[in-house]
Scaffold this motif. Structure first.
Motif, PDB file in Angstrom:
ATOM      1  N   UNK A  23       0.799  -1.190  -0.112  1.00 29.56           N
ATOM      2  CA  UNK A  23      -0.061  -0.031   0.076  1.00 29.56           C
ATOM      3  C   UNK A  23       1.047   1.206  -0.045  1.00 29.56           C
ATOM      4  N   UNK A  24       2.066   1.090   0.139  1.00 28.09           N
ATOM      5  CA  UNK A  24       3.049   2.266   0.258  1.00 28.09           C
ATOM      6  C   UNK A  24       3.736   2.249  -0.992  1.00 28.09           C
ATOM      7  N   UNK A  25       3.537   2.776  -1.954  1.00 30.03           N
ATOM      8  CA  UNK A  25       4.173   2.724  -3.357  1.00 30.03           C
ATOM      9  C   UNK A  25       5.372   3.701  -3.483  1.00 30.03           C
ATOM     10  N   UNK A  26       6.591   3.048  -3.540  1.00 26.70           N
ATOM     11  CA  UNK A  26       7.771   4.054  -3.519  1.00 26.70           C
ATOM     12  C   UNK A  26       8.125   4.734  -4.846  1.00 26.70           C
ATOM     13  N   UNK A  27       7.029   4.545  -5.807  1.00 25.39           N
ATOM     14  CA  UNK A  27       7.102   5.151  -7.116  1.00 25.39           C
ATOM     15  C   UNK A  27       6.341   6.212  -7.512  1.00 25.39           C
ATOM     16  N   UNK A  28       5.124   6.283  -6.544  1.00 28.85           N
ATOM     17  CA  UNK A  28       3.926   7.192  -6.632  1.00 28.85           C
ATOM     18  C   UNK A  28       4.287   8.619  -6.808  1.00 28.85           C
ATOM     19  N   UNK A  29       5.474   8.801  -5.997  1.00 26.43           N
ATOM     20  CA  UNK A  29       5.871  10.318  -5.995  1.00 26.43           C
ATOM     21  C   UNK A  29       7.101  10.565  -6.663  1.00 26.43           C
ATOM     22  N   UNK A  30       7.444   9.415  -7.663  1.00 22.53           N
ATOM     23  CA  UNK A  30       8.727   9.543  -8.146  1.00 22.53           C
ATOM     24  C   UNK A  30       8.766  10.801  -9.511  1.00 22.53           C
ATOM     25  N   UNK A  31       9.603  11.677  -9.435  1.00 22.42           N
ATOM     26  CA  UNK A  31       9.802  12.839 -10.214  1.00 22.42           C
ATOM     27  C   UNK A  31      10.894  12.359 -11.141  1.00 22.42           C
ATOM     28  N   UNK A  32      10.519  12.279 -12.625  1.00 21.38           N
ATOM     29  CA  UNK A  32      11.361  11.654 -13.541  1.00 21.38           C
ATOM     30  C   UNK A  32      12.748  12.986 -13.717  1.00 21.38           C
ATOM     31  N   UNK A  33      13.868  12.763 -13.788  1.00 24.12           N
ATOM     32  CA  UNK A  33      14.904  13.627 -14.186  1.00 24.12           C
ATOM     33  C   UNK A  33      15.336  13.578 -15.636  1.00 24.12           C
ATOM     34  N   UNK A  34      15.871  11.991 -15.971  1.00 28.95           N
ATOM     35  CA  UNK A  34      16.249  11.779 -17.158  1.00 28.95           C
ATOM     36  C   UNK A  34      16.199  10.256 -17.313  1.00 28.95           C
ATOM     37  N   UNK A  35      16.098   9.774 -18.611  1.00 28.99           N
ATOM     38  CA  UNK A  35      16.402   8.463 -18.934  1.00 28.99           C
ATOM     39  C   UNK A  35      17.723   8.142 -18.904  1.00 28.99           C
ATOM     40  N   UNK A  36      18.438   7.015 -18.332  1.00 31.84           N
ATOM     41  CA  UNK A  36      19.694   6.716 -18.168  1.00 31.84           C
ATOM     42  C   UNK A  36      20.134   5.823 -19.069  1.00 31.84           C
ATOM     43  N   UNK A  37      19.194   4.953 -19.627  1.00 29.57           N
ATOM     44  CA  UNK A  37      19.441   3.827 -20.508  1.00 29.57           C
ATOM     45  C   UNK A  37      18.030   3.170 -20.851  1.00 29.57           C
ATOM     46  N   UNK A  38      17.925   2.835 -22.089  1.00 32.16           N
ATOM     47  CA  UNK A  38      16.629   1.800 -22.553  1.00 32.16           C
ATOM     48  C   UNK A  38      17.158   0.920 -23.328  1.00 32.16           C
ATOM     49  N   UNK A  39      16.355  -0.085 -23.417  1.00 35.59           N
ATOM     50  CA  UNK A  39      16.994  -1.379 -24.568  1.00 35.59           C
ATOM     51  C   UNK A  39      15.594  -1.929 -24.912  1.00 35.59           C
TER      52      UNK A  39
END
Length: 312
Positions: A23-39
């Protein structure tokens, strides 16, 4: 999930038992700064941002399609036609939520080392002689504030005790075996476990001599036996190896399914345990003296040290 680092900052996970909804989501308040890497091929993305003013790295990975849920997936999903031409047709498949999981790893607070680790960069291959290790690599490692407290927490049962699948408590030849975070334990084809030795005086391959052969043979035999008994995977279907350079400087061994192309299993970094045993049987000082090649990213401080020493 990528392998944990030396700096001791652990992934922050909700305090729930495995399998429970948090019930305690550590990503609900996540503020995106940048994409480091994607594949796109590996279907993952690494994101840098903040959670409640703390630096964080969030890793999103599409979960593998599992054989045991295929029938339900095909029967209960909605299809949206994209194209049809003769015998060929393509669709967008909208799967039910419980069959459309995204594995989410949160590292918070994340250090600069975590952020750099996941940032896409140029990679260089370094060839390190035994002398280079003693004059360049070892002084650099010793000068860094690398902590392996999270490893000690596992060995002392202060953390992740419920994840340990086998332990040999012998202080000289013993180890603990537990699943790596990269493995969701749902598909045997992606099997990935780590054996961490109880000894704290061996950092990497470079420290090994024939004195350590009882430890290494014990690791191989009991690790393989446990995996065959627990997961039904025989030794002939396992890849058992060390990394050099390792991500953290406390001796550990990787056990992966031969079907899984695990990160770091390539020839430039992986050293099969069976080869290491044979090399030490032939020459006790083999890893003290021989040259070892390994990749370093452009921002790695050790790469700078090799350049300053005129080795690159």
């Amino acid at each position: 999930m990528a392998e944990r680092e030396n700096d001791g900052a652990a992934a922050k996970r909700p305090k729930t038992d495995a399998g429970e909804l948090s019930s305690d989501s550590p990503v609900s308040d996540f503020k995106i700064t940048r994409i480091l890497r994607e594949c796109a091929r590996e279907k993952n993305i690494f994101i840098h941002g903040k959670v409640k003013d703390q630096d964080a790295v969030v890793i999103l990975e599409k979960a593998p399609i599992r054989k045991d849920t295929l029938s339900e997936l095909l029967k209960s999903s909605q299809l949206q036609l994209e194209m049809k031409n003769d015998v060929y047709s393509t669709y967008q498949l909208q799967a039910p939520a419980h069959l459309n999981e995204i594995k989410t790893t949160v590292i918070c607070p994340a250090t600069e080392k975590h952020v750099k680790k996941y940032l896409h960069q140029e990679v260089f291959l370094v060839e390190e002689s035994g002398e280079d290790y003693r004059t360049v690599t070892l002084p650099y490692i010793s000068s860094q504030s690398f902590s392996v407290q999270w490893v000690h927490n596992i060995l002392e049962k202060k953390a992740e005790a419920d994840r340990i699948v086998f332990e040999d408590p012998d202080p000289l030849t013993g180890f603990v075996l537990l699943p790596d975070f990269k493995w969701d334990k749902k598909q045997i084809q992606d099997l990935y476990l780590i054996a961490i030795v109880h000894r704290r005086d061996v950092k990497s391959l470079r420290d090994l001599t024939s004195e350590h052969l009882p430890l290494l043979t014990n690791l191989r035999s009991k690790g393989e036996d446990t995996i065959q008994r627990q997961y039904g995977v025989p030794p002939s279907k396992l890849r058992v190896y060390f990394h050099y350079q390792p991500s953290y400087h406390h001796l550990h061994v990787h056990f992966t399914s031969l079907e899984y192309n695990a990160p770091g299993c390539g020839v430039e970094r992986a050293h099969l345990l069976s080869d290491v045993i044979q090399n030490l049987q032939a020459d006790s000082s083999y890893y003290h003296n021989r040259s070892l090649a390994f990749p370093l990213r452009a921002d790695d401080g050790l790469l700078l040290k090799f350049k300053e020493a005129g080795k690159l």
